[in-house]
Scaffold this active site. Structure first.
Site, PDB file in Angstrom:
ATOM      1  N   GLY A  43      65.819  14.223   2.482  1.00  0.00           N
ATOM      2  CA  GLY A  43      67.254  14.296   2.689  1.00  0.00           C
ATOM      3  C   GLY A  43      67.597  14.315   4.159  1.00  0.00           C
ATOM      4  N   GLY A 103      69.694  19.071   8.075  1.00  0.00           N
ATOM      5  CA  GLY A 103      70.690  20.098   7.845  1.00  0.00           C
ATOM      6  C   GLY A 103      71.082  20.313   6.406  1.00  0.00           C
ATOM      7  CB  THR A 104      70.510  18.465   3.310  1.00  0.00           C
ATOM      8  OG1 THR A 104      69.166  18.042   3.583  1.00  0.00           O
ATOM      9  CG2 THR A 104      71.470  17.370   3.742  1.00  0.00           C
ATOM     10  N   GLY A 105      69.151  21.594   4.055  1.00  0.00           N
ATOM     11  CA  GLY A 105      68.568  22.819   3.505  1.00  0.00           C
ATOM     12  C   GLY A 105      67.250  22.633   2.801  1.00  0.00           C
ATOM     13  CE  LYS A 106      64.684  17.709   5.003  1.00  0.00           C
ATOM     14  NZ  LYS A 106      66.047  17.610   5.575  1.00  0.00           N
ATOM     15  CB  THR A 107      63.282  24.622   5.799  1.00  0.00           C
ATOM     16  OG1 THR A 107      62.851  23.455   6.485  1.00  0.00           O
ATOM     17  CG2 THR A 107      62.348  25.774   6.122  1.00  0.00           C
ATOM     18  CG  HIS A 117      96.104   2.828  18.688  1.00  0.00           C
ATOM     19  ND1 HIS A 117      95.432   1.733  19.140  1.00  0.00           N
ATOM     20  CD2 HIS A 117      95.283   3.395  17.758  1.00  0.00           C
ATOM     21  CE1 HIS A 117      94.270   1.638  18.513  1.00  0.00           C
ATOM     22  NE2 HIS A 117      94.155   2.647  17.673  1.00  0.00           N
ATOM     23  CD  GLU A 118      95.609   7.335  16.918  1.00  0.00           C
ATOM     24  OE1 GLU A 118      95.419   7.327  15.683  1.00  0.00           O
ATOM     25  OE2 GLU A 118      94.742   6.982  17.732  1.00  0.00           O
TER      26      GLU A 118
END
Length: 673
Positions: free
Chosen positions: A230, A233-237, A452-453
């Site tokens: 993944g 920062g998705t939390g594998k550890t 522009h915005e």
């Protein structure tokens, strides 16, 4: 995506029926370095004592007439006769002249203690004792102790340097895996949110570690290895730690880069030692983080492979084939580059199961925010669901950082709780950077940015299937953004229709068209819009078969993740004539989107002027105000908005059935500097 709360969770009770009984807490063992320094301190104290004993500080007096006068006057209070083989002498204490203070120490050197001296002491009633010291112990201590002390200090300094350089001169082949024991591992599934499917997949591994016989009696074989894949920062550890915490088993953690050293053969030796430690502590979990550092495909890229890394990989492959899951050792590994791993590592029998941990959905983001908000004092009106909608593409680490930034911002302003404006500002800071009000724009640049915005915002409200407008701003942020138009998706989407994509292209052209209509000139501010529009159009033509001219087919062997070897050997699978047709079709679609944007903005020129004027006045506009101007020509009051919502609900009738597919939304219209 995984997130954990560091607050300690309750550890599950020990489960009976394990192969190895739980061991009680071991007695604390003092570190070897502390014992060595304690020994050095003891030697120093002994040496100090010996030398202070040798250096006699007594006053040396003559036998005659001083000592004889002291004896005859009765001022001797204590006396010792020291029969040293080297030199005999007398020592003791005497009283000074009357009224002159405390007793003083003395020493009298004599050639020999004879009968005349003893008779003198007895006649004057001076008591004395005879002392016979052992000269050999003193000589040994005074001669050998300095040498021992010097060599001991040198040894300690040398070994400390060796350990710092290589973790022990004789332990290069030892595994560097860090053991997280049951007592220290407090992470469980209650600390993980946003990845319910991944937790379900690893549930059977936890059950196996708790009760192996449940699977073995039916002939089932638990996976030897589980690969967690993944984005960062998705939390594998964290998920790996939660698995060990739920199963209540030891957890060995090591990084892939810890295997490879400057010495040949060290990596393979460490792999073998790591598996041996795992077998001794079974049942347990061995977690290899960033396994792509050691598991990269062999003989790929320019210059061939790396011999030491390949030896380490071969040792890992052999060890994973050589042990059985009946031993209770489960291998977990994590990587965000699964495309570079060696195929032999991914075959069944090694990493049998591959679990993809993707970025969290809107429900997952809300769960992650709620978990981390337990550590933050939130205002009661803070809407975490709204924040989850406004953070598509955020990982669990990003969401944790968002709440931390919001808490810091609220603390700087002296607030009692984190409210919604703090969360909004933290979200914008994490995504686009901090506001740069110090970047002073002249009046012309500010007007160009406002128009522009405003062009992006108007088209975002008019095109088909657009996401609800959140806000527009002309406050510079970060390095590249002078302004931004932000849309707030109602739900996650995983597929996009051709109609919506064409609407997105039209919206992206709004900034450039508004500049041209208002000022008769174009600027470099639309560079990021044009880049994104070109990317989407090329995907429509080459990947998604959405071209009317070229038909439903794809062009090019596109890979999401590539590394050097595969990228260089990739070949184009279509002709030059087809490439020219692709370029022509991309230009045609972009031209149609530009013309449509120009027609819509020309028909709504008055609204463009009104929104740009409000932007110049307020710098930031709420999305509802912009939609009111586009729909009704003015900003409605809250009562009018509520009446319009009720009328819209009555006209819409019953809600449609759920189950529509979802896709990730985009925040269009960032203006590049």
């Amino acid at each position: 995506m995984t997130i954990h709360n560091r607050a300690s969770g309750a550890r599950p009770p020990a489960v009976p029926g394990r192969k190895r009984a739980d061991r009680g807490p071991a007695a604390p063992v003092p570190p070897r370095g502390l014992l060595a320094w304690a020994l050095v301190l003891a030697l120093v104290l002994i040496m100090f004592h010996v030398y202070t004993r040798r250096q006699d500080t007594r006053r040396e007096i003559n036998f005659s007439p001083e000592f004889v006068a002291l004896v005859e006057s009765g001022r001797i209070t204590s006396c010792e006769v020291v029969l040293d083989p080297g030199a005999e002498y007398l020592r003791g204490e005497y009283l000074p002249a009357e009224g002159e203070g405390a007793p003083q120490k003395f020493r009298v050197n004599v050639v020999r203690v004879d009968e005349d001296l003893q008779r003198l002491l007895r006649q004057n009633k001076v008591g004395y004792t005879v002392v016979r010291p052992n000269p050999y112990i003193l000589q040994i201590l005074t001669s050998a102790l300095p040498v021992i002390l010097i060599f001991g200090v040198l040894y300690l300094l040398f070994m400390r340097q060796v350990r710092a350089a290589g973790h022990g001169a004789l332990s290069f082949g030892k595994s560097r895996a860090r053991l997280l024991s049951r007592e220290r591992n407090k992470v469980t599934f209650s600390n993980v949110a946003g990845i319910d499917e991944a937790k379900e997949e690893v549930q059977e591994i936890i059950e196996f570690l708790k009760d192996p016989k449940k699977f073995q009696k039916l002939g089932g074989r638990i996976p030897k290895g589980v690969l967690l894949m993944g984005p960062p920062g998705t939390g594998k550890t964290l998920l790996a730690k939660a698995i060990a915490g739920e199963a209540d088993v030891p957890f060995f953690s090591i990084s892939g880069s810890d295997f490879v050293e400057m010495f040949v053969g060290v990596g393979a030796s460490r792999v073998r030692d790591m598996f041996e430690q795992g077998k001794q502590n079974a049942p347990c979990i061995i977690f290899i983080d960033e396994i792509d550092a050691v598991g990269r495909s062999r003989f790929t890229g320019i210059g061939g492979g790396h011999d030491e890394r390949e030896q380490t990989l071969n040792a890992l492959l052999v060890e994973m084939d050589g042990f059985e899951t009946q031993e209770g050792v489960i291998i977990l590994a994590a990587t965000n580059r699964p495309d570079v791993l060696d195929p032999a590592l991914l075959r069944p029998g090694r990493f049998d199961r591959q679990i993809v941990i993707d970025l969290p959905t809107i429900d997952g983001r809300e769960a992650i925010l709620r978990m981390h908000s337990k550590k933050v004092t939130l205002d009661k009106k803070a809407d975490l669901r709204r924040m989850a909608r406004g953070t598509p593409g955020f990982s669990g680490a990003d969401l944790e950082n968002l709440l931390n930034e919001a808490a810091l911002l609220a603390a700087r302003q002296g607030k009692e709780a984190v409210d919604m404006p703090d969360l909004e500002e933290a979200r914008d800071k994490v995504r686009w950077g901090r506001e740069r009000r110090s970047r002073v724009l002249d009046d012309r640049e500010k007007r160009i940015t406002a128009y522009h915005e405003a062009g992006h915002a108007i088209l975002g409200c008019l095109v088909e299937e657009s996401e609800p407008l959140h806000k527009i701003t002309i406050i510079p942020r970060g390095v590249a953004y002078l302004g931004a138009t932000m849309h707030l998706p109602e739900k996650d989407r995983h597929i996009e229709g051709r109609t919506k994509l064409l609407g997105m292209l039209t919206g992206l052209m709004g900034g450039r068209v508004a500049e041209e209509l208002t000022f008769g000139d174009i600027t470099s501010g639309a560079s990021s819009d044009l880049k994104e529009a070109t990317r989407i159009t090329r995907l429509m033509v080459c990947n998604w078969g959405m071209s009317e001219t070229l038909g439903p087919q794809t062009f090019g062997d596109h890979q999401e993740l590539m590394f050097l070897g595969r990228e260089i050997t990739r070949q184009q699978d279509f002709s030059e004539d087809t490439a020219r047709k692709i370029d022509a079709e991309v230009s045609r679609i972009l031209g149609i989107s530009y013309d449509r944007a120009r027609a819509l903005l020309t028909a709504n020129r008055d609204k463009l002027e009104m929104i740009a004027g409000l932007l110049l006045e307020r710098e930031t506009l709420d999305g509802r105000d912009v939609e009111d101007i586009v729909r009704h020509g003015r900003v409605l009051t809250e009562e009018e908005r509520e009446a319009a919502e009720r009328a819209k609900s009555r006209a819409a009738g019953p809600a449609p059935a759920a189950g529509a597919p979802e896709t990730p939304p985009s925040a269009a219209g960032e203006e590049a500097a």
